[in-house]
Design an enzyme around this catalytic site. Sequence first.
Site, PDB file in Angstrom:
ATOM      1  N   HIS A 129       0.957  -1.231  -0.062  1.00  0.00           N
ATOM      2  CA  HIS A 129       0.067  -0.072  -0.076  1.00  0.00           C
ATOM      3  C   HIS A 129       0.840   1.190   0.092  1.00  0.00           C
ATOM      4  O   HIS A 129       1.917   1.308   0.603  1.00  0.00           O
ATOM      5  CB  HIS A 129      -1.033  -0.063   1.323  1.00  0.00           C
ATOM      6  CG  HIS A 129      -2.147   1.009   1.183  1.00  0.00           C
ATOM      7  ND1 HIS A 129      -1.881   2.113   1.365  1.00  0.00           N
ATOM      8  CD2 HIS A 129      -3.430   0.653   0.754  1.00  0.00           C
ATOM      9  CE1 HIS A 129      -3.257   2.672   1.078  1.00  0.00           C
ATOM     10  NE2 HIS A 129      -3.923   1.924   0.908  1.00  0.00           N
ATOM     11  N   ASP A 176      -7.917  -5.422   0.002  1.00  0.00           N
ATOM     12  CA  ASP A 176      -8.382  -6.284  -1.164  1.00  0.00           C
ATOM     13  C   ASP A 176      -7.935  -7.886  -1.030  1.00  0.00           C
ATOM     14  O   ASP A 176      -8.313  -8.545  -1.833  1.00  0.00           O
ATOM     15  CB  ASP A 176      -7.859  -5.719  -2.461  1.00  0.00           C
ATOM     16  CG  ASP A 176      -8.332  -4.568  -2.699  1.00  0.00           C
ATOM     17  OD1 ASP A 176      -7.443  -3.547  -2.882  1.00  0.00           O
ATOM     18  OD2 ASP A 176      -9.398  -4.209  -2.554  1.00  0.00           O
TER      19      ASP A 176
HETATM   20  C1  SDX Z   1      -6.166   0.101  -2.801  1.00  0.00           C
HETATM   21  O1  SDX Z   1      -4.464   4.656  -2.079  1.00  0.00           O
HETATM   22  C2  SDX Z   1      -5.410   3.806  -1.460  1.00  0.00           C
HETATM   23  O2  SDX Z   1      -5.758   4.342  -0.478  1.00  0.00           O
HETATM   24  C3  SDX Z   1      -6.044   2.852  -2.018  1.00  0.00           C
HETATM   25  C4  SDX Z   1      -7.011   1.840  -1.390  1.00  0.00           C
HETATM   26  C5  SDX Z   1      -8.133   2.461  -1.203  1.00  0.00           C
HETATM   27  O3  SDX Z   1      -8.982   2.462  -0.171  1.00  0.00           O
HETATM   28  O4  SDX Z   1      -8.669   3.659  -1.877  1.00  0.00           O
HETATM   29  O5  SDX Z   1      -6.582   1.529  -0.257  1.00  0.00           O
HETATM   30  C6  SDX Z   1      -7.448   0.571  -2.324  1.00  0.00           C
HETATM   31  O6  SDX Z   1      -5.891   0.287  -3.989  1.00  0.00           O
HETATM   32  C7  SDX Z   1      -5.322  -0.991  -1.974  1.00  0.00           C
HETATM   33  C8  SDX Z   1      -4.121  -1.545  -2.881  1.00  0.00           C
HETATM   34  C9  SDX Z   1      -4.790  -2.517  -3.843  1.00  0.00           C
HETATM   35  N1  SDX Z   1      -3.624  -3.045  -5.042  1.00  0.00           N
HETATM   36  C10 SDX Z   1      -3.136  -4.128  -4.634  1.00  0.00           C
HETATM   37  O7  SDX Z   1      -3.065  -4.637  -3.964  1.00  0.00           O
HETATM   38  C11 SDX Z   1      -1.944  -4.227  -5.913  1.00  0.00           C
HETATM   39  C12 SDX Z   1      -0.393  -4.914  -5.429  1.00  0.00           C
HETATM   40  N2  SDX Z   1       0.054  -3.763  -4.576  1.00  0.00           N
HETATM   41  C13 SDX Z   1       0.862  -3.005  -5.415  1.00  0.00           C
HETATM   42  O8  SDX Z   1       0.625  -2.608  -6.848  1.00  0.00           O
HETATM   43  C14 SDX Z   1       1.502  -1.758  -4.699  1.00  0.00           C
HETATM   44  O9  SDX Z   1       1.766  -2.221  -3.376  1.00  0.00           O
HETATM   45  C15 SDX Z   1       0.513  -0.360  -4.745  1.00  0.00           C
HETATM   46  C16 SDX Z   1       0.173  -0.106  -6.069  1.00  0.00           C
HETATM   47  C17 SDX Z   1      -0.689  -0.760  -3.942  1.00  0.00           C
HETATM   48  C18 SDX Z   1       1.491   0.559  -3.911  1.00  0.00           C
HETATM   49  O10 SDX Z   1       2.437   0.997  -4.755  1.00  0.00           O
HETATM   50  P1  SDX Z   1       3.461   1.939  -4.343  1.00  0.00           P
HETATM   51  O11 SDX Z   1       3.092   2.862  -3.147  1.00  0.00           O
HETATM   52  O12 SDX Z   1       3.446   2.966  -5.593  1.00  0.00           O
HETATM   53  O13 SDX Z   1       4.734   1.228  -3.965  1.00  0.00           O
HETATM   54  P2  SDX Z   1       5.636   0.791  -5.018  1.00  0.00           P
HETATM   55  O14 SDX Z   1       5.064   0.130  -6.183  1.00  0.00           O
HETATM   56  O15 SDX Z   1       6.690   1.679  -5.252  1.00  0.00           O
HETATM   57  O16 SDX Z   1       6.400  -0.422  -4.444  1.00  0.00           O
HETATM   58  C19 SDX Z   1       7.481  -0.226  -3.466  1.00  0.00           C
HETATM   59  C20 SDX Z   1       8.332  -1.484  -3.642  1.00  0.00           C
HETATM   60  C21 SDX Z   1       8.845  -1.940  -4.893  1.00  0.00           C
HETATM   61  O17 SDX Z   1       9.899  -2.506  -4.922  1.00  0.00           O
HETATM   62  P3  SDX Z   1      11.103  -1.604  -5.133  1.00  0.00           P
HETATM   63  O18 SDX Z   1      11.195  -0.984  -6.667  1.00  0.00           O
HETATM   64  O19 SDX Z   1      11.323  -0.530  -3.922  1.00  0.00           O
HETATM   65  O20 SDX Z   1      12.448  -2.461  -5.371  1.00  0.00           O
HETATM   66  O21 SDX Z   1       7.562  -2.466  -3.023  1.00  0.00           O
HETATM   67  C22 SDX Z   1       7.227  -3.422  -4.159  1.00  0.00           C
HETATM   68  C23 SDX Z   1       7.577  -2.885  -5.539  1.00  0.00           C
HETATM   69  O22 SDX Z   1       8.028  -3.623  -6.230  1.00  0.00           O
HETATM   70  N3  SDX Z   1       6.134  -3.958  -3.936  1.00  0.00           N
HETATM   71  C24 SDX Z   1       5.463  -5.324  -4.213  1.00  0.00           C
HETATM   72  C25 SDX Z   1       4.236  -5.046  -4.088  1.00  0.00           C
HETATM   73  N4  SDX Z   1       3.736  -3.793  -3.915  1.00  0.00           N
HETATM   74  C26 SDX Z   1       4.814  -3.404  -3.836  1.00  0.00           C
HETATM   75  N5  SDX Z   1       6.207  -6.408  -4.607  1.00  0.00           N
HETATM   76  C27 SDX Z   1       5.400  -7.416  -4.820  1.00  0.00           C
HETATM   77  N6  SDX Z   1       4.166  -7.527  -4.406  1.00  0.00           N
HETATM   78  C28 SDX Z   1       3.524  -6.575  -4.192  1.00  0.00           C
HETATM   79  N7  SDX Z   1       2.120  -6.524  -3.922  1.00  0.00           N
END
Ligand code: SDX
Length: 436
Positions: free
Chosen positions: A311, A369
């Site tokens: 998140h 989720d």
């Molecule tokens: C919702 O914003 C909100 O409040 C949203 C929400 C709401 O109520 O409105 O809470 C609802 O959208 C919840 C999130 C649902 N999405 C997912 O579950 C999809 C999987 N999650 C990821 O796509 C990700 O965690 C996000 C999109 C939710 C957050 O992404 P960020 O904040 O942009 O973080 P990032 O992509 O920069 O990740 C940081 C690191 C990265 O690695 P590095 O580049 O630092 O090496 O963490 C890794 C990412 O690769 N990472 C993951 C991961 N999520 C982040 N690696 C594996 N699996 C994951 N799920």
Amino acid sequence: MISDLNKSGTVTFTRDGKSVDFPVYTATHGPAVFDIRSLYKKTGAFTFDPGFTSTASCESKITFIDGDEGILLYRGYPIDQLAENSDFLEVAYLLLNGELPDRETRDRFDNSITMHTMVHEQLKNFYSGFRRDAHPMAIMVGVVGALSAFYHDSTDINDPKQRLIATHRMIAKMPTIAAMAYKYSIGQAFVFPRNDLDYTSNFMRMCFAVGAEDYECDKVLCDALDKIFILHMDHEQNASTSTVRLAGSSGANPFACIAAGIASLWGPAHGGANEAALNMLEEIGSVDRIPEFIERAKDKNDSFRLMGFGHRVYKNYDPRAKVMRKACHDVLDALGVREEPLLQVAMELERIALEDEYFVEKKLYPNIDFYSGITLRALGFPTDMFTVLFALARTVGWIAQWSEMIVDPDQKIGRPRQIYTGEAKRDYIPLDKRRL
Ligand code: SDX
């Protein structure tokens, strides 16, 4: 409007020997802000913040999130207390008005919502224009956007009375429109709302009643879905809420703004993650395949991510996921589902991930989720309806945030800038003189 009451000193930016001060404002809870509205005017430079990781786009009094502590407050009330003790329409009133209603106010609000649950008969024609296998979110974007064409008497955003009617219409009609999208996708006739049912029971009946047989929602199941709706209602300035605010900042009507929010929510990185998370659990299939998927989630060369994990704000357990996990067990118990393989996979996946160094170091925890898909499927909804249910609930947050923005004297049309790194100015070259 950010007042001088919140002001606490200044911050100084220095570049090439020149220093400029900007006001600092403190929050009731959470980080302070540097008011840099005059930055470009005073320095000729922009800030650079793709994804807005360090940018406050507005002042708000609706929802507070502490990502490090895993805290979520709706108008100051903790989400777990509201989920445990309140119900959808009471929390909707709270988000819209800032206080919990007394009995008389609550009855008046409930009655107004009930009186707006039906849709114009012509609206049904929109559904027949879609293929039966259209994704219900595609139908939601189209039909909600079309509401602007039916309710000209509540699109003047400068008239408080029209804004109130539009707000009640949106909240009241979303369950009807969502249920119609579901019925259309399975080839069943639409079911009218009933005025004697509460909000969530009405929605469940519109989804699962058929002409030949009525449907009475089991109280445990309806209470669980009502709780799930409360968890999904609002979440500060997330992608879809920011979309609604940005669309609304141009003066677009509320129905069009909510349609824009639905479009943004659909993405798998946002509200579409509940559908993606269940599809992921089904792809994993069994506990023994979890290590393979954990490794894929950690592999930078693999686009696979653990859906329902991570998140932007929560660097701790999403407080909603805790409530969601309990609701999941309650629903499965109420349905007498003893062995739900996907729940076993989800719980083992959570256990392994929370012990894995990669997830611990990056502070990746289950979000709202992760468990919602298993619960919604147990309630009888197909996977492609999960994000529709998210949109149904989030409509309250979207419309509350939109309403707050409309009356905020600090707000103006949203128009970010950029850092340009393209070609310098150059002259046109006639076709016969070009050499690529
Ligand atoms: C919702 O914003 C909100 O409040 C949203 C929400 C709401 O109520 O409105 O809470 C609802 O959208 C919840 C999130 C649902 N999405 C997912 O579950 C999809 C999987 N999650 C990821 O796509 C990700 O965690 C996000 C999109 C939710 C957050 O992404 P960020 O904040 O942009 O973080 P990032 O992509 O920069 O990740 C940081 C690191 C990265 O690695 P590095 O580049 O630092 O090496 O963490 C890794 C990412 O690769 N990472 C993951 C991961 N999520 C982040 N690696 C594996 N699996 C994951 N799920």
